[in-house]
Design a protein around this motif. Structure first.
Motif, short mmCIF file in Angstrom:
data_model
loop_
_atom_site.label_atom_id
_atom_site.label_comp_id
_atom_site.label_asym_id
_atom_site.label_seq_id
_atom_site.Cartn_x
_atom_site.Cartn_y
_atom_site.Cartn_z
N ARG A 175 -2.66 -7.77 72.78
CA ARG A 175 -1.72 -7.20 71.83
C ARG A 175 -1.85 -7.88 70.47
N GLN B 135 -0.82 -8.28 77.16
CA GLN B 135 0.22 -7.45 77.73
C GLN B 135 -0.30 -6.75 78.97
N PHE C 96 2.97 1.17 74.55
CA PHE C 96 1.91 0.48 73.82
C PHE C 96 1.27 1.42 72.80
N TRP D 124 1.01 1.56 68.43
CA TRP D 124 -0.29 1.38 67.81
C TRP D 124 -0.21 1.79 66.34
#
Length: 100
Positions: free
Chosen positions: A14, A20, A31, A35
Motif C-alpha cells: 500500500r 495490506q 483498495f 487507488w
C-alpha cells in the motif's frame, strides 16, 4: 475470494512499508476505490468491475481474485504471501495486536 474471506488472500504494498491483506472482494473493492484517480486505467476498471461482480455473486469468486491479482501484478504492488506473513508474525506482540 468470496463475499466472505478468501482461503488464499493476496498481499499488496500500500505504501513503502505498509502491506495490506486482500482477503475478500470487499477488501479489493475498498483498495481499488482508494487507488489514485490519475493512476486508474482499463486494468483497474476491469478489476473493480470483476470484484463487484464477485461480491454480488454475478461471477465466480475466482474471477474476482484473478482480476485483482492481474491488477496488482501490473502496477507492481503484489507481495509474496510468505514474506508478508513472516513480517506480520514478527510485528505481533504477545497480546496478538500489531506493534506500531
Amino acid at each position: 475470494m468470496s463475499s466472505g474471506t478468501s482461503s488464499s488472500p493476496l498481499f499488496v504494498r500500500r505504501a513503502a512499508h505498509i502491506v495490506q491483506e486482500i482477503a475478500s472482494p470487499a477488501d479489493a473493492i475498498d483498495f481499488l476505490n482508494e487507488w489514485p484517480q490519475d493512476r486508474r486505467d482499463r486494468i483497474h476498471e476491469a478489476a473493480l468491475s470483476a470484484c463487484f461482480d464477485g461480491y454480488n455473486g454475478r461471477k465466480p469468486a475466482s474471477a474476482a481474485r484473478k482480476s485483482f491479482f492481474r491488477f496488482a501484478k501490473q502496477v507492481v504492488i503484489l507481495e509474496d504471501a510468505t514474506s508478508a506473513m513472516q513480517w506480520l508474525a514478527a510485528c505481533m506482540s504477545d497480546s496478538g495486536k500489531a506493534q506500531v
